[in-house]
Structures are given as structure tokens and as C-alpha cells.
Design a protein around this motif. Sequence first.
Motif, PDB file in Angstrom:
ATOM      1  N   ALA A 324      10.786   5.184  10.432  1.00 13.64           N
ATOM      2  CA  ALA A 324      11.061   5.214   9.002  1.00 13.64           C
ATOM      3  C   ALA A 324       9.809   4.926   8.186  1.00 13.64           C
ATOM      4  O   ALA A 324       9.551   5.577   7.160  1.00 13.64           O
ATOM      5  CB  ALA A 324      12.162   4.203   8.662  1.00 13.64           C
ATOM      6  N   VAL A 325       9.009   3.977   8.642  1.00  9.21           N
ATOM      7  CA  VAL A 325       7.794   3.617   7.903  1.00  9.21           C
ATOM      8  C   VAL A 325       6.807   4.774   7.904  1.00  9.21           C
ATOM      9  O   VAL A 325       6.199   5.086   6.869  1.00  9.21           O
ATOM     10  CB  VAL A 325       7.166   2.351   8.516  1.00  9.21           C
ATOM     11  N   VAL A 326       6.639   5.436   9.050  1.00  7.13           N
ATOM     12  CA  VAL A 326       5.714   6.572   9.112  1.00  7.13           C
ATOM     13  C   VAL A 326       6.179   7.685   8.170  1.00  7.13           C
ATOM     14  O   VAL A 326       5.370   8.278   7.439  1.00  7.13           O
ATOM     15  CB  VAL A 326       5.600   7.092  10.556  1.00  7.13           C
ATOM     16  N   MET A 327       7.485   7.965   8.165  1.00  9.92           N
ATOM     17  CA  MET A 327       7.990   9.027   7.284  1.00  9.92           C
ATOM     18  C   MET A 327       7.816   8.651   5.818  1.00  9.92           C
ATOM     19  O   MET A 327       7.390   9.480   4.998  1.00  9.92           O
ATOM     20  CB  MET A 327       9.458   9.311   7.595  1.00  9.92           C
ATOM     21  N   VAL A 328       8.134   7.392   5.487  1.00  7.03           N
ATOM     22  CA  VAL A 328       7.978   6.951   4.095  1.00  7.03           C
ATOM     23  C   VAL A 328       6.506   6.957   3.703  1.00  7.03           C
ATOM     24  O   VAL A 328       6.139   7.419   2.598  1.00  7.03           O
ATOM     25  CB  VAL A 328       8.590   5.543   3.912  1.00  7.03           C
ATOM     26  N   ALA A 329       5.630   6.473   4.603  1.00 11.40           N
ATOM     27  CA  ALA A 329       4.200   6.433   4.296  1.00 11.40           C
ATOM     28  C   ALA A 329       3.643   7.833   4.086  1.00 11.40           C
ATOM     29  O   ALA A 329       2.878   8.077   3.128  1.00 11.40           O
ATOM     30  CB  ALA A 329       3.445   5.725   5.423  1.00 11.40           C
ATOM     31  N   CYS A 330       4.032   8.766   4.956  1.00 14.46           N
ATOM     32  CA  CYS A 330       3.551  10.143   4.801  1.00 14.46           C
ATOM     33  C   CYS A 330       4.086  10.768   3.519  1.00 14.46           C
ATOM     34  O   CYS A 330       3.371  11.484   2.816  1.00 14.46           O
ATOM     35  CB  CYS A 330       3.961  10.979   6.011  1.00 14.46           C
ATOM     36  N   GLY A 331       5.355  10.489   3.223  1.00 17.84           N
ATOM     37  CA  GLY A 331       5.919  11.024   1.996  1.00 17.84           C
ATOM     38  C   GLY A 331       5.216  10.490   0.749  1.00 17.84           C
ATOM     39  O   GLY A 331       4.937  11.235  -0.197  1.00 17.84           O
ATOM     40  N   LEU A 332       4.920   9.185   0.753  1.00 17.18           N
ATOM     41  CA  LEU A 332       4.213   8.604  -0.383  1.00 17.18           C
ATOM     42  C   LEU A 332       2.785   9.140  -0.486  1.00 17.18           C
ATOM     43  O   LEU A 332       2.268   9.357  -1.593  1.00 17.18           O
ATOM     44  CB  LEU A 332       4.196   7.082  -0.248  1.00 17.18           C
ATOM     45  N   TRP A 333       2.138   9.359   0.650  1.00 20.02           N
ATOM     46  CA  TRP A 333       0.778   9.911   0.625  1.00 20.02           C
ATOM     47  C   TRP A 333       0.793  11.334   0.071  1.00 20.02           C
ATOM     48  O   TRP A 333      -0.103  11.717  -0.684  1.00 20.02           O
ATOM     49  CB  TRP A 333       0.189   9.880   2.017  1.00 20.02           C
ATOM     50  N   VAL A 334       1.789  12.108   0.438  1.00 17.18           N
ATOM     51  CA  VAL A 334       1.926  13.457  -0.111  1.00 17.18           C
ATOM     52  C   VAL A 334       2.114  13.389  -1.625  1.00 17.18           C
ATOM     53  O   VAL A 334       1.577  14.211  -2.379  1.00 17.18           O
ATOM     54  CB  VAL A 334       3.106  14.191   0.566  1.00 17.18           C
ATOM     55  N   LEU A 335       2.878  12.381  -2.076  1.00 20.84           N
ATOM     56  CA  LEU A 335       3.078  12.209  -3.516  1.00 20.84           C
ATOM     57  C   LEU A 335       1.757  11.895  -4.206  1.00 20.84           C
ATOM     58  O   LEU A 335       1.440  12.454  -5.273  1.00 20.84           O
ATOM     59  CB  LEU A 335       4.084  11.080  -3.752  1.00 20.84           C
ATOM     60  N   VAL A 336       0.957  11.031  -3.594  1.00 20.85           N
ATOM     61  CA  VAL A 336      -0.332  10.676  -4.186  1.00 20.85           C
ATOM     62  C   VAL A 336      -1.253  11.888  -4.244  1.00 20.85           C
ATOM     63  O   VAL A 336      -1.967  12.108  -5.223  1.00 20.85           O
ATOM     64  CB  VAL A 336      -0.980   9.526  -3.379  1.00 20.85           C
ATOM     65  N   MET A 337      -1.244  12.702  -3.193  1.00 17.37           N
ATOM     66  CA  MET A 337      -2.115  13.860  -3.115  1.00 17.37           C
ATOM     67  C   MET A 337      -1.557  15.073  -3.853  1.00 17.37           C
ATOM     68  O   MET A 337      -2.198  16.131  -3.890  1.00 17.37           O
ATOM     69  CB  MET A 337      -2.356  14.225  -1.649  1.00 17.37           C
ATOM     70  N   ARG A 338      -0.327  14.931  -4.398  1.00 15.39           N
ATOM     71  CA  ARG A 338       0.313  16.009  -5.163  1.00 15.39           C
ATOM     72  C   ARG A 338       0.454  17.280  -4.322  1.00 15.39           C
ATOM     73  O   ARG A 338       0.081  18.375  -4.740  1.00 15.39           O
ATOM     74  CB  ARG A 338      -0.477  16.304  -6.440  1.00 15.39           C
TER      75      ARG A 338
END
Length: 819
Positions: A324-338
Amino acid sequence: MRFSSISFWKRPAIPLLLAFAAGIFWARFWPLPAFGVQIASLTGLTLLALSFRSPRSLFFSCLLPLLCLLAVGHLTGLQVHGPDRQAGRLVSFVQNDTVEVTGRIHGLPKPRYGRTQSHLTQVEVRRYSGEMMSVEGRLVFTLVGEGEVPLPGSLVRFTGKVRPFDNFENPGGFDYRRFQHGRGIMGRVWCRYRDLEVLDAEPAGLVPKVDRFRFFLGEKIRSAVQDRDAGAVLSAMLIGDRSHVTPALREAYTKSGIAHLMAISGLHVGLLAGGIFWLTERFLRWFRFFTERGLTRRVAAFPALVTALSYAMISGGAPSALRAVVMVACGLWVLVMRRRTDVWSLLILAAALLLATEPERLVNVGYLLSITAVAGLILGFQRYPQSFSGVRDVHASALLWLKGLFKTSLFAALFTAPICLYVFREVSLIGMAVNLVMVPLMGMLTLPLAMAGLFLSLFFRTGERFLQLAGVLTSWGNGLAECASSLPFAVLRPGALTLLEVTILYGFLLLWLGFDKKKGWQRPRVALALFLVLLLAGDTLRWTLARMGPDSPVVTILDVGQGSAAGIRLPGGGVMLVDGGGFPWPDSMDTGRSILSPWLDFQKIRTIDVLVASHPHADHVRGFFYLAERYRVKELWIAEAALQETMGQELVSAFRERGTRIRHPSMEKDPLELKGAVFEFFGPGSMRFSSVNDDSLVFRMQTPHGSMLFTGDAERRAESYYAKTHGNALASDVLLVGHHGSRTSTQASFLHAVNPSLALISCGVRNRYRYPSVEVLRRLEASGVRVFRTDTGGAVTLVFKEETIKAGHTPIGIWDRLW
């Protein structure tokens, strides 16, 4: 951040992940030389890089990437053999001698009936000669007695014997040794509190400090909640500490299909990360600098990411939490990188990263259940979308929300069921109904309340009241789980699945949810359906024929440690168990659950024709109690003398309540027959001995191809009496040596009367009684009898052929079970 909905079949990363996992799987069972695999992988990657400059063919676009990932996975998987080699070196170094052990307490202590268990890391083992060895891994550390538990991170020293892990080596059994080695645990050691010396009470490093903080949080939770079981469940839900959950309560949650509520998963991480993200984003809206530049969501992603990573550490590194943490972290990173992404990409990335860091997770049940549950949710909701857009009515929204909750439970249950059936050999039938109540109660009400209470309790006493209220709600949930699990139809137990059957089940699930009717997938769908039907038909035919029994009688002396249990398969489908093993201690392993049941389920056996209890001692019959509740048993054979003992009375009562016929065979009664085998009883008869052991059932199984004598724990007086009374009538081809090879049994006169060619001894590895006796072994050797022992080679299987009796050890096979 937008998640696009891309079909399962259009994700090239999925076959690449499967190839990577296949490489790890291959290395686990058939490791190749590392140097050759490195050359192959480098060559493949070089060709793949060069192919980008030329027109792409089928080989370069499809096959070569798969082969490269297969090779990389194999290199990664070779790491799983390191712990086995390290454990072997440790055993060779200590050589069963007393050594001085120094190490740091690792993980949370687990109290168990006057003992406290934890782990040691940074271990150094020193022999009396001065030789020293550093252990690359951990040791299971048990403190015996009463005393103050050293906190995680404490450096301790003591003297003791480092023991390797011992397997119960049986067909279809659980490879406990490999399981522990895969977790990086090399062996076990124990000492008493008075012999323990704490060298340094301060933790060194981040991990011990986190463990100590988790210990502090656990104590705070359990002290605030008066109900012990509720506090234990809240500790499991909040910090991943299940050590205080009783086995009965854990089984109730499993039977009810809600065990996932005690595992830290995406719900926990999502609540924390989502809550922090929402609060931070709303706070940043007050500042024009962030709103004018559109930075509120991007900046809010950073504290949410830090929170998710911090919670992963506090959770103890559970696979579901890490996923769950890896998925959330990747999702948030994608959000940061737009950027744009889809949930399949996040799941595949999380699965691959976790496998790459720890290849042994490929056979970790928590990891597989977490990945398959999320995959099932993605497929299910892509096939049957759920949307609240345009819904204004409160009742309609509530119904739609309940529908979504039902679909969530359905898809998660269906995709985790094959793994549960393979590993645990059972699956809950009431899980979807119970989840409709327990998920809102425990996941959406109790969990946020407990999280808030735990956080506030660090600063204010008000937080303890929140924890107390969460404890009350958890008590209600525990009561519901116990009531639901007591229903007679709560659990389905079809027997253990094979890997082929697991594949067939997942194939049918993909057939249902993996194809879109609107996109012209009919031909592939029909082809897959026909292929799966053919596989299922062949598998059903194979098991139908196998269930009819072997061509000739087969006897398996099961490895149950210091006890006795024998499984008998007869032509025509007859099934018998002579004794069931067991241990006398209250917290000891249940041989019925852990040994007898897997052996039966491995062969798809749900009905047992006869159980034979030689005498009512725990090491012979305690394992039968588990079978009483889970299998249909037609008959129980037990001596009348056994009814004078409490355990004998309890055993008869347990089976009589379930309709089992109770027989009391004796030497005065006619022999009994089952599927062509005749069972002649030599004792006990009207004569009673002063010892329960001497009152054991002594009988011979006579088959058209040979005979075998079972003696229970009959000792010197009984053997002498039977030798005088029956003489050469005791003659048998095989002897199951009495009383596990004790010197009080297998006397010369009795051995001369039986005159066996084979002798079997059931005893435990390094048992405290030092069975079998040297005297007995010498006596058997002098008589020219071949001896097979369960403590030296695991289970022993006898096949009664027309020409001869084939005998050999049959331990856990490479393909029996992966867990």
C-alpha cells in the motif's frame, strides 16, 4: 492526478512481472550457476538495447524482454539460497555445544505461557575455545520464567545451545525450516531470566528505536483498553502487533472472512495519507503564493508521502502495508510530477519492487493475498464500474455505497480464495455477509477513532478516552466474529489445492472479469474457456481415480515428533489412522491441525473409515480432537480400558456427538475387516495391567501381500504376556516398535515371536527421553531387522507389493507444498 482505465490484457508490464516472478520461482527450486545466468542476462539486455535502432520483430519486441526478465529474476532468486547456507555454517560451528551468545533484541516481545519470545540480531556466537562467528541473520530468542523483559534494541549476553529448526517431514507437509530461513532466521536459542546479562540497554540504530516506539505504543493501547482481546486486536490493527491475539480469536476472524481487518493494509495507509493530504491541501489554500501557482496539491503530497513511509515502519513491515505504501508513494510522486498513470502500473511497480528487495516474498502468503486482492478489485470494478456522479438522493447514495461495499468484498474474496485454499485448505463462506457489517464497524468507524485516539494520547489524556471507545466497538466486533465463526456452514474445506487447480481457478476468474464484451474478445475468450474446461476435466478424473485408493495397501508412519501416528490407504478407497500424535503442553503445536489434516487434505480425503486410538496418552491421541470437528469419521476403535482415563472419555465423547460408531475391539472378539484387510487383536483382553501403556491395543493388519503389527506403548509386562499367550501367532512382516524404542519395550522374547523383517520407530528429533534406546537398536540389528526411524529421515512409507514390501522415507517433496 488521473488514473486511466486500461485493460488487463493491454498492460505489457504484467507478463514482464510474471516472467520476473517465474525466474525467482525457478531459482528457488532449480538454481543455475550464477555466472552463466549473468552472462545470459547481460547478452539479452545488450541485444535488447541494440534492437531499438532497428525494426522491431516479434522476438525483439516480445520474447527477448521476457527472457531478460526471466534471467534477472533468476539472479534475484538465487538470494533465497543464502540463508540455507548460512544456517548450515552456524550448525557446523556450534556442533550442539553450549556457546556464549551476544546480540541485540529485535522486534516486539511475544508473551507465551510463562515464556517471552523475540529475536536476536547482530548475533555473535563464541565457543569455549575462543572461536567466534558472526551470524548473518537472526535467531529466535526465548526467555523462560518470570522477569523484566529487555526492551527492543538492548544488547544482551548469555550461554546456551543454538538449535537448528526441525521440520516435521511428511508428504504434503509445511517446510518450516525453509520458511524461517526465508525470513532471515537461522536458528533458535533460549535461556532463563536469571542467566541473562544486559550489556547495553540503549538502542543502536533507527530500526531498534522504531521497535521500541512500537512497544511503547502497544503498551499504551493495551493499558487504555480494559478488554484484553479488544486491546490485542487494536494493537494488530494500529501497529501490526498480533502477538497478543489469542489463537481462538484469530481463528474466529479467519473463519468469518475478516482476518484482513487485523492486517495493516491500503485502508490504513489511505486513511492516514489521505487525511494528511486533505488537511495540508486545505491549509495551503489560505496562502496566495501556493494557490496562484497551483502548488497546493503538489506540496500537500510531500507530508502525505512522509506519513505513509513513517507508518510503514511503525507497522513492522507487513507485506500488505508495504504494498500500500509503495502504491501511495508512487501515486503521490506522479501527482508531483504532473503525469498520468493507471492503477495497474502502480500495482505492478509495487509488486516488482517488493519482490526485488526480498525474493522470498514470492511464497509469502501476506504478499500474495495483498497483490491478488488489489488485482481482483481493479478487474472487478473495471468490469462493473461504480459511480456516484449524478446521484442526489440520500437513499440512492446509501444503496449505491452498500452495493460498492458488497462488490469490494466479493472481488477481494474471490481473488484471494485460491491462495487460501492452497495454503490454509479452507475458505470462509460467510465472509461477504460479515464484511458488510464489520468493514463499516471496524474499518470506517473503529479504525479512524483508534488512530486519532492513539495520536492524541501521545500529548493529551483525552486520547485514551478515544481508545477506550474504540475498544468497546472492537469488543462488539470480536463478539460478532466469534458468533459468525461458530456457524456450521461458516467455512468450506474442500481439501488442499494443487498449483494446477489454483491456475484453473484464476483462469476462470479472468474469463469472467478480464474480457470486455464490447471489444471483440470472443474468440480468445472461447479458446481460454475450452482450455480451462479440458484442464478441469483431466484434473477431476485424476483425483477421482486416486481417491479410489492405491493398487496395494500403503502405510505411512507420519513424522509427528515425540509421538506416534500412522496413515493407512487401502485398495478401494479405505482410509485409517492409527494414533494421531500430540504434545501435552497447553501452547504446543496441534498435530491434528498441522500434520494429520494436511496429509489428509493433500490426498483430497474428507471421510475417514476408522480411527484407532491405541491408548489415551497425549502423544498418541491428542491430534484426533481436531479431526473430530472437520472430517467425517465412520468408526473409532478404542480399548474399554481407555475409558477409565479422562482423555479417553473426552475422545469418545467428542466423536460420539458427531455420529461416529465406537468399537471396543479385544482379543476375545472376532477380527475386524476393512477393504480386504483383516485386523486381528491380541490385546488387551479380559486381563488388565496396572499401566496405561501396557493396556495399549496390540493388533496385526493382515493384507494379501504382507502383515504389520501395531503395539502402541506396550511395555515389558504386556509383551511377555502376549509372547507366552500367542507365541508365533504374533509373527508379522513389519513391526511398529513399541513405546518409540524405549528400553522397556521390544524385549527379546517378544521380538523372537514377531520375527519381523522390517521395524519402524516413531520418535522425535533430539527428544528428551533419548529414544530409541541403544539396547533396542542393538537387539534389532542382531536379529537382522531393517530399521527405519522418523527422527532421522522423516515419514516412512510402506507399500505392500505382491513380491515384497517396499519401504523408504517420504519427507516433504519439492512440489508437495511451497509453504
